[in-house]
Structure formats: structure tokens, C-alpha cells
Design a protein around this motif. Structure first.
Motif, short mmCIF file in Angstrom:
data_model
loop_
_atom_site.label_atom_id
_atom_site.label_comp_id
_atom_site.label_asym_id
_atom_site.label_seq_id
_atom_site.Cartn_x
_atom_site.Cartn_y
_atom_site.Cartn_z
N MET A 341 9.99 5.44 -13.78
CA MET A 341 8.85 5.98 -13.46
C MET A 341 7.69 4.95 -12.97
SD MET A 341 8.32 9.15 -16.03
CE MET A 341 8.16 8.19 -17.43
N LEU A 342 7.70 3.80 -13.71
CA LEU A 342 6.95 2.94 -13.12
C LEU A 342 7.19 2.38 -11.62
CD1 LEU A 342 6.33 -0.37 -15.44
CD2 LEU A 342 6.41 -0.63 -12.68
N VAL A 343 8.40 2.14 -11.44
CA VAL A 343 8.67 1.72 -9.98
C VAL A 343 8.21 2.90 -8.91
CG1 VAL A 343 10.53 1.14 -8.34
CG2 VAL A 343 10.52 0.25 -10.30
N HIS A 344 8.51 4.06 -9.25
CA HIS A 344 8.20 5.31 -8.48
C HIS A 344 6.79 5.15 -8.27
CE1 HIS A 344 7.81 9.41 -6.96
NE2 HIS A 344 7.14 9.56 -8.08
N ASN A 345 5.88 5.10 -9.36
CA ASN A 345 4.28 5.42 -9.16
C ASN A 345 3.99 4.19 -8.57
OD1 ASN A 345 3.24 7.70 -10.63
ND2 ASN A 345 4.55 7.15 -12.25
N ALA A 346 4.52 3.11 -8.76
CA ALA A 346 4.02 1.79 -7.87
C ALA A 346 4.11 1.77 -6.51
CB ALA A 346 4.67 0.32 -8.50
N LEU A 347 5.35 2.21 -6.11
CA LEU A 347 5.51 2.33 -4.78
C LEU A 347 4.50 3.93 -4.04
CD1 LEU A 347 9.40 2.41 -4.74
CD2 LEU A 347 7.84 0.73 -4.02
N VAL A 348 4.54 4.74 -4.78
CA VAL A 348 3.60 5.84 -4.53
C VAL A 348 2.09 5.41 -4.37
CG1 VAL A 348 2.57 8.08 -5.15
CG2 VAL A 348 4.96 7.71 -5.29
N GLY A 349 1.69 4.53 -5.17
CA GLY A 349 0.23 4.24 -5.63
C GLY A 349 0.05 3.07 -4.18
N THR A 350 1.01 2.39 -3.89
CA THR A 350 0.63 1.24 -2.70
C THR A 350 0.95 1.94 -1.36
OG1 THR A 350 3.04 0.35 -3.19
CG2 THR A 350 1.01 -0.52 -4.37
N GLY A 351 1.27 3.22 -1.32
CA GLY A 351 1.60 3.82 0.14
C GLY A 351 2.90 3.60 0.80
N SER A 470 4.99 18.71 -21.24
CA SER A 470 5.78 18.37 -19.87
C SER A 470 5.56 16.78 -19.38
CB SER A 470 5.13 19.18 -18.98
OG SER A 470 4.14 18.90 -18.41
N TYR A 471 6.39 16.34 -18.60
CA TYR A 471 6.26 15.05 -18.33
C TYR A 471 5.07 14.95 -17.39
CZ TYR A 471 10.50 12.67 -19.78
OH TYR A 471 11.10 11.87 -20.57
N ALA A 472 4.28 16.01 -16.76
CA ALA A 472 3.25 16.04 -16.00
C ALA A 472 2.00 15.83 -16.86
CB ALA A 472 3.03 17.49 -15.26
N GLU A 473 2.30 16.02 -18.42
CA GLU A 473 1.19 16.05 -19.07
C GLU A 473 1.24 14.60 -19.83
OE1 GLU A 473 0.25 20.18 -21.18
OE2 GLU A 473 2.45 19.62 -21.03
N LEU A 474 2.35 14.33 -20.11
CA LEU A 474 2.68 13.16 -20.84
C LEU A 474 2.44 11.76 -20.11
CD1 LEU A 474 5.95 13.94 -22.72
CD2 LEU A 474 3.89 13.71 -23.73
N TYR A 475 2.58 11.76 -18.74
CA TYR A 475 2.55 10.39 -18.04
C TYR A 475 1.46 10.63 -17.05
CZ TYR A 475 6.70 9.53 -20.54
OH TYR A 475 7.74 9.37 -21.68
N GLU A 476 0.84 9.41 -16.59
CA GLU A 476 0.20 9.36 -15.47
C GLU A 476 1.02 9.26 -14.15
OE1 GLU A 476 -4.07 7.12 -14.54
OE2 GLU A 476 -2.20 5.97 -15.47
N TRP A 477 0.71 10.13 -13.27
CA TRP A 477 1.48 10.14 -11.80
C TRP A 477 0.47 9.72 -10.72
CZ3 TRP A 477 6.52 10.60 -12.17
CH2 TRP A 477 7.01 11.24 -13.35
N GLY A 481 -1.38 5.85 -2.23
CA GLY A 481 -2.42 5.02 -2.00
C GLY A 481 -3.38 4.82 -2.98
N GLN A 482 -3.25 5.34 -4.20
CA GLN A 482 -4.42 5.38 -5.12
C GLN A 482 -4.69 3.91 -5.60
OE1 GLN A 482 -3.56 7.94 -8.40
NE2 GLN A 482 -5.50 7.18 -9.59
N LEU A 483 -3.67 2.96 -5.62
CA LEU A 483 -3.85 1.59 -5.93
C LEU A 483 -4.58 0.91 -5.15
CD1 LEU A 483 -0.37 0.83 -7.70
CD2 LEU A 483 -2.78 1.13 -8.86
N LEU A 484 -4.30 1.37 -3.65
CA LEU A 484 -5.23 0.44 -2.69
C LEU A 484 -6.65 1.02 -2.61
CD1 LEU A 484 -2.65 1.04 0.28
CD2 LEU A 484 -2.79 -0.81 -1.50
N ALA A 485 -7.06 2.31 -3.03
CA ALA A 485 -8.16 2.77 -3.02
C ALA A 485 -9.28 2.39 -4.24
CB ALA A 485 -8.19 4.28 -2.75
N GLU A 486 -8.59 2.98 -5.40
CA GLU A 486 -9.23 3.01 -6.42
C GLU A 486 -8.30 3.06 -7.85
OE1 GLU A 486 -13.32 4.65 -9.19
OE2 GLU A 486 -12.60 5.45 -7.16
#
Length: 511
Positions: A341-351, A470-477, A481-486
Motif C-alpha cells: 500500500m505504501l508503494v501504490h500510494n507513493a506512485l499515485v501521489g507522485t502522478g 473497510s480498508y477504505a476507512e482504515l488507511y489513507e489513499w 498527484g496529491q504529493l506534488l500539490a499539497e
């Protein structure tokens, strides 16, 4: 009377000899091929096992409810036996940590063919369609030649990929024509100079084989992140020495770190170079996640260099078939759920998530394992331990000694003979087919036509005996590009500290 006893003994001896001859010649049971006659004791005890388990359950000697044995599922699927059981679940569905998938009131029919995953980003000219389940990295040397042949033949029959592990590309990997992911580790075996450095010419020659569909750079592995692999001297036969490019009869040790690069930017540039040398085949890397900052540093390097790996394989610390120090097996590295989940979110967050496919490896054995990992951020999965069991492993835990009783993890030709390639390759094929079919059936039950339709709210986790979330509630997704913006507050410090020019250690601690 003595004559009668003598005739009885002769008859018994003849019967034992006949059983022994049959055991040596039959091809289904590796234990009997290596241990004729006495090997039948194992199957006798195996037959008693359910009754013995019930005996312990009734008395609660083990202090916990009996959980259905995943090993039995693997063996049954490999043998083509239906795995349905009566009387419902045997798990405590109320305990904290229990997870379940959410089914739909209007389930779908599964597709005629299982979905496949296109691996290959914009800089890849020869993309590969990956199965949802593949053979994880296990090298020739750690495994016997017959085990490699059986795994690869099974992969050829089933149309899935076979990762070579870091021990080089052998004739046994190539003989049966199954699709290969060629793994390169810090020892650069099969593509190394005499002093152990990366040899681009050898790499270009080896990666040109048609069976090599992808190339994977191993940064670390789940069983022992941070230390290199070790092949005992007794296992370094003339053939293995030739395949790896190392001295015969000497202990073969992979360095703990690579010499071809030392920074995140250099890592991404090296992967791009490997892709070019391979003729444009999908190229990526495997790691057991250590810290969020290192993952973010790689993401920053991808954006800075302007090219990306085609895939990243996340190896969980709970996985691994390699022998390793107990302290590393139990206390180093991030578990697969967290790392994935860390790798997935990092890739999503950096676009950059749409350019990179993510594989998951770590105790993947059943259809629900595949679905869970897809929900947690993976595009496909790899299995090592389950594939070893499908090929005949009985978990004797003698892999590092060279005395495997069923011929899976030995370089002793007499012991390896016990593993019949024809029989065991069919088992690998059957196990893979049944497990992927079950995963696809489960997705349809959940109302998902494709893996992309799976969402975090479809996986539920018992936080306590009373609370389910649910995993949607338990973890931050993160959003694209969110890491690039804010960056969110929880990610901001790590995003600020991560640098494309260095890996950890760095001032200020780690996350």
C-alpha cells in the motif's frame, strides 16, 4: 515349523522387495523414490492427520481454533482434487485481525478467459501480458535442475511467468520454453565480470533469449532484506559455477548492496540502461520496503530522470523461501500489506502510477490472497512457497543442507532424481489454473469484471471483536498527484526529507 517360518520370511522379503522396486520406478511420489518402503510411513501418518487434529481440537490442547490448512489446498489443487469442505468455516470470524471480502447481491459471471496485465510503460517497446499469478524468484542452485524444469514446463503449459531468481540464466530455465523474468541481483550472476561487476555485454547476450520476457533488478528480498544471498560451497557444482560465473566449490555470496549505482537517480538510470540493452523489454526492480522516505526518493528520481521502471515487485518480509538468519526473518523489513500500500500510494501521489505495474510477493497461495493483494494496490502476484509445494516440497526445512528428501532444493543428482519433471510440471500447471480461476470467480462474486473494478471498501478488517472497518476507512489513499500539490500532514515530513540524490541513512531518522 522352522521351514514354515523360513518360507514366511522369504515371502515377506519378496513382498518388501517388490514394494521397494515399485517405489523406485513410480513417478508420482518423490518421497518414495528417495525412500522406498519406509517412505510409506509418511502417507500413513498423513492419512491419520484429520483424526489427530480433531483429537487435539476437542481437548483444545493447542489453545486456539483449528484453521483450515492452506498447504492442503495447494496439494489438492496441484493433484486435481476438489477442495470443497462441509460444515462451514473453521475460522474464528470474530477475532481481531480477521478479514473478509465483500460479495455482491448481484454477482457476475466470470469471464471466459482470466484477465491479464500489460506490463510495459511508454519507454518499453516489447510489453508483456502478465498472468495474475506467477512463479516468484527462486534460483537454480537453491532449487535443483529438475525443480526448475518442472516449474518452467508448468509455466509454459499455463501461460504464466517464471522468475529465475538471482542465480543466473541456466539451460534448465531455457529448455522447456516457458516465459521468464530474468532476475539480476547484487552479484550480477550471469552478467558479471571476473571481479564481480556488471558486464553489459553478457547482459545483452543473455537478455536476448526469446524466453526472457522481462528483466528484474533485485534490490532486496523479503526473507533477508539488507543482506545478500548465500549458496553453500557444497551446492556450487561445476554447472552452477559456470551459470553464475563464480569459482567451483566455493561459497557463493551476493554483496549486501549493488556496485552499479548508489543513489535513487543512478538506480533509475541503470534500469533504463538495462531496458535498452535488453532490446526494449519490460525492466523493473524488486524490493522489500524499508522506509517510506526511500520509496519517495525513488519516485522523485523517476520524475527527475524522466523515465520509469516498467514494474516494481513488492516483496513482503513474511515471504521468502531462502534460508536466512532468524533475526532477519522475524524482525527486518516491512510486511507485504504495509509495503504494497505504501508503494501504490507513493506512485499515485507522485502522478506516475499509470506508468508502472506493481507485483506483490509474500505468502500468496490461494485465490483470496490474489484478490486481497489486488485490492491493496497490486496489479499481479507472485508465489514462491506455494509453487514449491506444487512441485513436491513437503517443508522438511533442509533446503540449506542439500539433503532435501524430495529433490526440490538439492544439487545431489540421486536425490534430485526423485522429482519427476513430467508429473510435477502438470501439478504446477493445475495448481496455477485452479487458483487463478478461483480468484477470478471471487472477483465476479464481488461484482468486479476486471481487477481495476476492485476497491478498498470491498475488503473488511476486524479491528476488534465488535468493530469491523473497510480498508477504505482504515488507511489513507492518496489522490493522483496529491504529493506534488499539497502532501497530507502524515506524509509531509517524509516527502520533504526524501531526496533523489541519496538513500537512507539520512539525518532526522527514518519512517
Amino acid at each position: 515349523m522352522a521351514r514354515g517360518i523360513g518360507k514366511g520370511l522369504i515371502g515377506t522379503g519378496a513382498a518388501v522387495a517388490a514394494v521397494g522396486a515399485h517405489d523406485l520406478l513410480q513417478r508420482k511420489h518423490s518421497v518414495l523414490r528417495n525412500y522406498p518402503v519406509i517412505g510409506h510411513m509418511r502417507y500413513l501418518l498423513e492419512g491419520l492427520r484429520p483424526e489427530l487434529q480433531q483429537y487435539f481440537i476437542e481437548r483444545n490442547w493447542d489453545g486456539r481454533p483449528y484453521n483450515r490448512d492452506v498447504r492442503s489446498v495447494i496439494y489438492e489443487r496441484a493433484k486435481g482434487i476438489h477442495g470443497e469442505l462441509s460444515f462451514g468455516t473453521e475460522r474464528d470470524v470474530h477475532r481481531a485481525g480477521y478479514e473478509h471480502l465483500v460479495h455482491s447481491t448481484t454477482p457476475l459471471d466470470p469471464p471466459d478467459e482470466p484477465p491479464r496485465v500489460r506490463v510495459g510503460g511508454p519507454d518499453c517497446s516489447r510489453p508483456y501480458d502478465m498472468s495474475l499469478l506467477n512463479v516468484s524468484a527462486m534460483s537454480f542452485g537453491a532449487l535443483s535442475a529438475n525443480a526448475i524444469l518442472a516449474l518452467n514446463e508448468g509455466a509454459r503449459r499455463g501461460g504464466f511467468a517464471h522468475d529465475t531468481g538471482e542465480g543466473g540464466l541456466s539451460d534448465h530455465h531455457l529448455e522447456r520454453g516457458g516465459d521468464l523474468v530474468w532476475e539480476i541481483g547484487s552479484g550480477y550472476f550471469g552478467a558479471r565480470t571476473t571481479d564481480g561487476e556488471f558486464d553489459p555485454d553478457q547482459f545483452r547476450e543473455q537478455s536476448a533469449h526469446e524466453q526472457v520476457k522481462c528483466v528484474s533488478l533485485k534490490l532486496s528480498q523479503g526473507a533477508k532484506p539488507g543482506i545478500g544471498g548465500v549458496l553453500p560451497a557444497a551446492k556450487v557444482s561445476p554447472e552452477i559455477a559456470r551459470v553464475r560465473g563464480v569459482p567451483e566449490g566455493q561459497k557463493c555470496v551476493s554483496p549486501a548492496r549493488h556496485t552499479a549505482f548508489s543513489t535513487p537517480v543512478e538506480l533509475i538510470e541503470f534500469i533504463a540502461r538495462m531496458r535498452e540493452l535488453s532490446g526494449g523489454k519490460p525492466t523493473g526492480f524488486k524490493l522489500c520496503v524499508g522506509s517510506r522516505r526511500d520509496v519517495l526518493a525513488i519516485c522523485k528520481a523517476i520524475r527527475e530522470v524522466g523515465t520509469a521502471p516498467d514494474f516494481i515487485i513488492v516483496d513482503g518480509s513474511e515471504g521468502g523461501t531462502a534460508a536466512a538468519p532468524l533475526e532477519y526473518e522475524d524482525h527486518v523489513g516491512m510486511p507485504l500489506t504495509n509495503g504494497l500500500m505504501l508503494v501504490h500510494n507513493a506512485l499515485v501521489g507522485t502522478g506516475i502510477r499509470d506508468r508502472i505495474k506493481v507485483g506483490a510477493s509474500g505468502k500468496v497461495a490461494t485465490g483470496n490472497d490474489i484478490v486481497r493483494r489486488l485490492i491493496q494496490g497490486a496489479d499481479y502476484t507472485n508465489a514462491a512457497r506455494a509453487m514449491m509445494m506444487a512441485v513436491g516440497c513437503i517443508q522438511a526445512q533442509r533446503c540449506h543442507t542439500g539433503t532435501c528428501p524430495v529433490g526440490v532444493t538439492t544439487q545431489d543428482p540421486r536425490r534430485a532424481r526423485a522429482l519427476d519433471v513430467g508429473d510435477k510440471s502438470a501439478r504446477v500447471h493445475r495448481y496455477h489454473e485452479a487458483t487463478v480461476d478461483q480468484a477470478v470467480q471471487m472477483m465476479a462474486t464481488m461484482g468486479a469484471r476486471q481487477p481495476e473494478d476492485l476497491t478498498p471498501d470491498m475488503l473488511r478488517h476486524n479491528v476488534s471483536h465488535e468493530e469491523v472497518r473497510s480498508y477504505a476507512e482504515l488507511y489513507e489513499w492518496l489522490a493522483p498527484g496529491q504529493l506534488l500539490a499539497e502532501p497530507p500532514r502524515d506524509w509531509a515530513a517524509d516527502w520533504q526529507a526524501a531526496s533523489a540524490d541519496r538513500f537512507l541513512p539520512s539525518p532526522g531518522g527514518v519512517r
